[in-house]
Design a protein around this motif. Structure first.
Motif, mmCIF file in Angstrom:
data_model
loop_
_atom_site.group_PDB
_atom_site.id
_atom_site.type_symbol
_atom_site.label_atom_id
_atom_site.label_comp_id
_atom_site.label_asym_id
_atom_site.label_seq_id
_atom_site.Cartn_x
_atom_site.Cartn_y
_atom_site.Cartn_z
ATOM 1 N N ALA A 155 -11.185 10.500 -3.456
ATOM 2 C CA ALA A 155 -10.775 11.259 -4.636
ATOM 3 C C ALA A 155 -10.871 10.377 -5.870
ATOM 4 C CB ALA A 155 -9.347 11.752 -4.458
ATOM 5 N N ARG A 156 -11.134 11.001 -7.016
ATOM 6 C CA ARG A 156 -11.177 10.253 -8.275
ATOM 7 C C ARG A 156 -9.760 9.801 -8.620
ATOM 8 N NH1 ARG A 156 -12.069 13.306 -12.993
ATOM 9 N NH2 ARG A 156 -11.678 11.669 -14.491
ATOM 10 N N GLY A 157 -9.619 8.551 -9.045
ATOM 11 C CA GLY A 157 -8.301 8.071 -9.449
ATOM 12 C C GLY A 157 -7.455 7.588 -8.292
ATOM 13 N N ASP A 158 -8.083 7.462 -7.111
ATOM 14 C CA ASP A 158 -7.312 7.058 -5.943
ATOM 15 C C ASP A 158 -6.951 5.569 -5.978
ATOM 16 O OD1 ASP A 158 -6.095 8.275 -3.771
ATOM 17 O OD2 ASP A 158 -7.511 7.384 -2.365
ATOM 18 N N TRP A 159 -7.641 4.795 -6.835
ATOM 19 C CA TRP A 159 -7.352 3.355 -6.930
ATOM 20 C C TRP A 159 -5.909 3.114 -7.357
ATOM 21 C CZ3 TRP A 159 -5.648 1.470 -11.606
ATOM 22 C CH2 TRP A 159 -5.830 2.315 -12.699
ATOM 23 N N LEU A 160 -5.378 4.048 -8.174
ATOM 24 C CA LEU A 160 -4.021 3.886 -8.670
ATOM 25 C C LEU A 160 -3.028 3.938 -7.512
ATOM 26 C CD1 LEU A 160 -2.698 3.459 -11.361
ATOM 27 C CD2 LEU A 160 -2.523 5.926 -11.641
ATOM 28 N N ARG A 161 -3.264 4.887 -6.584
ATOM 29 C CA ARG A 161 -2.365 5.005 -5.446
ATOM 30 C C ARG A 161 -2.419 3.738 -4.591
ATOM 31 N NH1 ARG A 161 -3.026 5.750 -0.510
ATOM 32 N NH2 ARG A 161 -5.202 6.331 -0.736
ATOM 33 N N ARG A 162 -3.643 3.186 -4.436
ATOM 34 C CA ARG A 162 -3.763 1.960 -3.642
ATOM 35 C C ARG A 162 -3.040 0.804 -4.328
ATOM 36 N NH1 ARG A 162 -8.617 4.274 -1.826
ATOM 37 N NH2 ARG A 162 -9.741 3.647 -3.692
ATOM 38 N N ALA A 163 -3.150 0.758 -5.681
ATOM 39 C CA ALA A 163 -2.476 -0.320 -6.418
ATOM 40 C C ALA A 163 -0.962 -0.218 -6.276
ATOM 41 C CB ALA A 163 -2.870 -0.267 -7.891
ATOM 42 N N GLU A 164 -0.468 1.018 -6.083
ATOM 43 C CA GLU A 164 0.985 1.231 -6.028
ATOM 44 C C GLU A 164 1.575 0.991 -4.644
ATOM 45 O OE1 GLU A 164 0.994 4.826 -9.389
ATOM 46 O OE2 GLU A 164 0.902 5.242 -7.250
ATOM 47 N N THR A 165 0.702 0.817 -3.653
ATOM 48 C CA THR A 165 1.191 0.682 -2.278
ATOM 49 C C THR A 165 2.126 -0.524 -2.141
ATOM 50 O OG1 THR A 165 -0.955 1.496 -1.639
ATOM 51 C CG2 THR A 165 0.433 0.679 0.125
ATOM 52 N N TRP A 166 3.187 -0.343 -1.353
ATOM 53 C CA TRP A 166 4.173 -1.410 -1.095
ATOM 54 C C TRP A 166 3.474 -2.614 -0.472
ATOM 55 C CZ3 TRP A 166 8.698 -2.990 -2.481
ATOM 56 C CH2 TRP A 166 9.444 -3.842 -1.660
ATOM 57 N N HIS A 167 3.505 -3.751 -1.147
ATOM 58 C CA HIS A 167 2.697 -4.907 -0.766
ATOM 59 C C HIS A 167 3.261 -6.110 -1.531
ATOM 60 C CE1 HIS A 167 -0.860 -7.545 -0.775
ATOM 61 N NE2 HIS A 167 -1.242 -6.883 0.300
ATOM 62 N N PRO A 168 3.152 -7.328 -0.960
ATOM 63 C CA PRO A 168 3.688 -8.498 -1.678
ATOM 64 C C PRO A 168 3.085 -8.674 -3.077
ATOM 65 C CG PRO A 168 3.170 -9.078 0.580
ATOM 66 C CD PRO A 168 2.719 -7.662 0.403
ATOM 67 N N ARG A 169 1.862 -8.163 -3.304
ATOM 68 C CA ARG A 169 1.254 -8.395 -4.622
ATOM 69 C C ARG A 169 2.057 -7.689 -5.732
ATOM 70 N NH1 ARG A 169 -2.655 -4.835 -2.719
ATOM 71 N NH2 ARG A 169 -1.882 -2.805 -3.294
ATOM 72 N N LEU A 170 2.952 -6.746 -5.343
ATOM 73 C CA LEU A 170 3.773 -6.095 -6.368
ATOM 74 C C LEU A 170 4.649 -7.113 -7.086
ATOM 75 C CD1 LEU A 170 4.838 -2.724 -4.716
ATOM 76 C CD2 LEU A 170 3.123 -3.100 -6.483
ATOM 77 N N ALA A 171 4.923 -8.258 -6.412
ATOM 78 C CA ALA A 171 5.687 -9.319 -7.076
ATOM 79 C C ALA A 171 4.934 -9.801 -8.310
ATOM 80 C CB ALA A 171 5.926 -10.477 -6.109
ATOM 81 N N ALA A 172 3.605 -9.845 -8.218
ATOM 82 C CA ALA A 172 2.794 -10.241 -9.375
ATOM 83 C C ALA A 172 2.915 -9.194 -10.478
ATOM 84 C CB ALA A 172 1.337 -10.402 -8.962
ATOM 85 N N VAL A 173 3.038 -7.920 -10.082
ATOM 86 C CA VAL A 173 3.200 -6.860 -11.086
ATOM 87 C C VAL A 173 4.528 -7.037 -11.818
ATOM 88 C CG1 VAL A 173 3.300 -4.370 -11.445
ATOM 89 C CG2 VAL A 173 1.755 -5.304 -9.735
ATOM 90 N N VAL A 174 5.587 -7.401 -11.052
ATOM 91 C CA VAL A 174 6.885 -7.648 -11.690
ATOM 92 C C VAL A 174 6.743 -8.770 -12.721
ATOM 93 C CG1 VAL A 174 9.259 -8.406 -11.317
ATOM 94 C CG2 VAL A 174 8.180 -6.878 -9.672
ATOM 95 N N ALA A 175 6.065 -9.873 -12.308
ATOM 96 C CA ALA A 175 5.859 -10.989 -13.240
ATOM 97 C C ALA A 175 5.046 -10.516 -14.443
ATOM 98 C CB ALA A 175 5.146 -12.133 -12.525
#
Lengths: 338, 349
Positions: A84-104
């Motif tokens: 689907a178009r725009g599905d990258w956003l959902r993948r970026a939002e997936t629960w994953h340790p890299r979200l710590a980088a998003v917090v930073a």
């Protein structure tokens, strides 16, 4: 087509304009989709679009005529209709340790906005402000002051001419000519203030309390500096920008943190205002000196003011820096250390 | 026809929502607020798609662009308002004009949110008259002042009645009718908590801190007692005022659900326990503050899950028979831009 059943993917179909739910199958062949209900009736046929899903929600295919097919078998639908178009956003939002980088990233982003973003927003807003509006603010305020608070000046003509000389020594005005006004304002007392459009008002009471022409020139220079540096509009737009930004992210930070941010902004805007006062002091004495007045008069004025007002509260909760600090800062600027 | 009770099911997960929330926050910050319109869409879609009745989920259909346009209008109006307020005459005239705009704005906002929400593939709708909104949001609250707010439950009921009766699901209208009793119960019990617990808290704290010497308060040094004393308003807020708000919210929600029917004989039940809601609400608020906001997604999911678990729909027959309204069929798209998003009406329903 891995994982896609040949007799169709089971799921649910929703028709246009009703709440009816059909137990249905989606069959995809040669890029065309067919939605078939339990009895074998074809509900919809034609090209289908794979709609971007969100975590926890169903996968959806949108067919012609407003039909929607829903399934929980995300992989099978993706295999049949492509990603689907725009599905990258959902993948970026997936629960994953890299979200710590998003917090930073959020923390760095807040710092960037505070350091550079706000100034950009304020500059853009000032550029978009029609000058006639700024002039109208001056006119309206002066009219109201004249009606309620002020009488015509009772000062001698000579003093008025001295004051007018200052305007010619000032940097080019941003919104139209400077207008230096003298007003008899018994309720306000000794004071001077600037309106954003270029109107600077000095009260007779000020000229009587501080008759020294050098002091009057330095104070008027300070007010002119507020106008030429657009301090009034800057402060208005800055607090408005922060308010809007906080309101926009408030949906995502919650009411408690929103209040903390707004209170913090109040303290920061006071610091901003004090910085403007120092800036206006520095520019003001330059203007006064260029017009032939003694800039050191401002030091005498602040020391006098400090003596009159006595001990002041802590600077962090005031719009203006302490008089003693301002005297010291001006002294440093003029190279008269100590 | 047979009556079936369906539980409202919420499947939201803290981890999944945390990802959406923190990515929203980052993109909003990096775009100086512009992304917030799309952020709202994602949050709404997450909470609505994870809410279902009888296996049919809700959904949210607004696009980020629609919301951005609404927000730009609001922000430009706000800037113009602040600038014009610097002119003394305008400072008086503008707020008066704005007051008369409020009922219209609230109606548009309710209409926008209803139209953008669907259940089982069918959209909701809202139609409210300007003068009715004017009465319930402005006139009645103003008049209530003269009764020392003793008539406030009537105002609260009028607001819910305006909101619920204006809503429809497809062509089926919602109807709200309720006696005043439950509204007075909510008002009095919440008031009793706020005043009773507030007084006890102040009394306890004063006993704890000891008698206050007024001279000490004026002293320059940071007296530890003075610091404790400055915490009293905060303590009263946390133990008295906030819980009273949640108690009120719980009773009102239960009353509104009980008084609402959907055309076709469908009814609603909410059995929120007020004290349980107080516990969830207060512990949520403390967790969010202590974690500097990082636990907000957890708090929101926890609250949504509790509310859903205590909401039921009594369906008469089945949920297949609703059809779309004529107006939606003709021009839902054209209408969308006349709707305004940006003013949210905070209602506990």
């Amino acid at each position: 087509m891995s994982g896609f059943p040949s007799d169709g993917l089971p799921g649910e179909g929703y028709g246009p304009e009703t709440s009816r739910r059909y137990r249905a199958r989606l069959v995809v062949e040669g890029g065309l989709a067919r939605l078939i209900d339990e009895t074998g009736t074809v509900l919809a046929e034609g090209p289908a679009r794979h709609a971007a899903r969100i975590a926890g929600g169903p996968s959806r295919a949108v067919l012609q005529g407003g039909w929607v097919f829903e399934t929980r078998d995300h992989d099978a639908l993706e295999a049949a209709l492509g990603p689907a178009r725009g599905d990258w956003l959902r993948r970026a939002e997936t629960w994953h340790p890299r979200l710590a980088a998003v917090v930073a990233g959020c923390l760095i982003g807040v710092w960037l906005i505070w350091r550079y973003g706000l100034d950009l927003l304020v500059a853009a807003a000032i550029a978009l402000t029609p000058p006639t509006l700024v002039a109208a603010i001056d006119r309206g305020n002066l009219a109201a002051i004249d009606r309620v608070l002020a009488k015509e000046t009772a000062l001698p003509e000579v003093q008025q001419a001295e004051i007018a000389a200052l305007a010619s020594a000032a940097p080019p005005p941003p919104h139209g000519p400077y207008r230096l006004m003298l007003r008899d304002m018994p309720m306000i007392g000794p004071n001077a203030f600037a309106l954003p459009g270029g109107t600077v008002v000095l009260t007779d009471q000020f000229a009587q309390t501080f008759p020294d022409p050098d002091v009057i020139a330095a104070v008027l220079g300070h007010e002119i500096a507020h106008v030429s540096a657009r301090h009034g509009l800057r402060q208005l737009y800055r607090s408005l920008s922060v308010y809007v930004l906080v309101a926009l992210i408030a949906g995502d930070v919650g009411p408690v943190l929103e209040n903390v941010l707004l209170e913090g902004n109040l303290l920061l805007s006071l610091a901003y205002s004090r910085a403007h006062e120092h800036e206006a002091d520095a520019l003001g004495i330059e203007i006064a000196a260029r017009a032939g007045f003694d800039p050191a008069a401002l030091i005498r004025f602040f020391e006098e003011l400090d003596r009159i007002t006595g001990a002041q509260g802590p600077a962090w909760r005031s719009t203006h820096p302490l008089s003693a600090d301002r005297a010291r800062a001006v002294r440093d600027l003029l190279g008269q250390g100590g | 026809m047979s009556l079936t009770t369906h539980r409202v099911v919420f499947t939201g997960q803290t981890g999944a929502y945390f990802g959406i929330w923190i990515v929203n926050l980052l993109l909003t910050i990096l775009t100086i607020g512009i992304y917030s319109a799309w952020a709202k869409v994602r949050t709404q879609r997450y909470f609505k798609q994870n809410l279902s009745i009888d296996g049919r989920s809700f959904d949210y259909h607004a696009t980020g662009l629609q919301i951005l346009i609404g927000r730009i209008i609001v922000v430009v109006a706000l800037a113009a308002f602040s600038l014009l307020s610097a002119i003394p005459v305008m400072a008086v005239l503008l707020p008066v004009g704005l007051i008369f705009l409020v009922p219209w704005l609230l109606n548009r906002s309710l209409a926008f949110n209803a139209r953008m929400t669907s259940f089982s593939g069918l959209r909701f709708g809202f139609e409210g008259s300007y003068w009715r909104a004017f009465r319930v949001y402005l006139l009645y609250p103003f008049l209530a002042i003269f009764t020392l707010y003793l008539a406030f439950p009537f105002v609260a009921r009028a607001v819910r009645s305006h909101v619920v009766n204006g809503h429809r699901f497809g062509t089926a209208r919602f109807r709200f009718e309720s006696g005043i009793g439950p509204f007075y119960r909510a008002f009095l019990l919440a008031g009793l908590w706020a005043v009773g617990v507030g007084l006890v808290a102040v009394a306890l704290l004063v006993a704890l801190i000891g008698p206050i010497d007024p001279a000490a308060l004026r002293g320059a040094g940071p007296d530890p007692r003075q610091v404790l004393l400055s915490l009293v308003p905060l303590a009263v807020l946390v133990v008295a005022v906030l819980p009273a708000g949640f108690i009120y919210q719980a009773f009102i929600r239960n009353a509104v659900f009980a008084g609402t029917v959907l055309e076709g004989g469908h009814a609603f039940v909410s059995d929120i326990a007020p004290l349980r809601l107080v516990w969830i609400g207060i512990s949520n608020a403390l967790a969010v503050v202590v974690s500097l906001g990082l636990l907000l997604p957890w708090a929101r999911i926890r609250m949504a899950a509790y509310q859903a678990a205590h909401s039921h729909v009594i369906v008469n027959g089945d949920l297949d028979g609703f059809t779309a309204a004529e107006a939606a069929r003709v021009g839902a798209l054209g209408q969308a831009y006349t709707d305004l998003e940006g003013i949210d009406v905070g209602l506990p329903v």
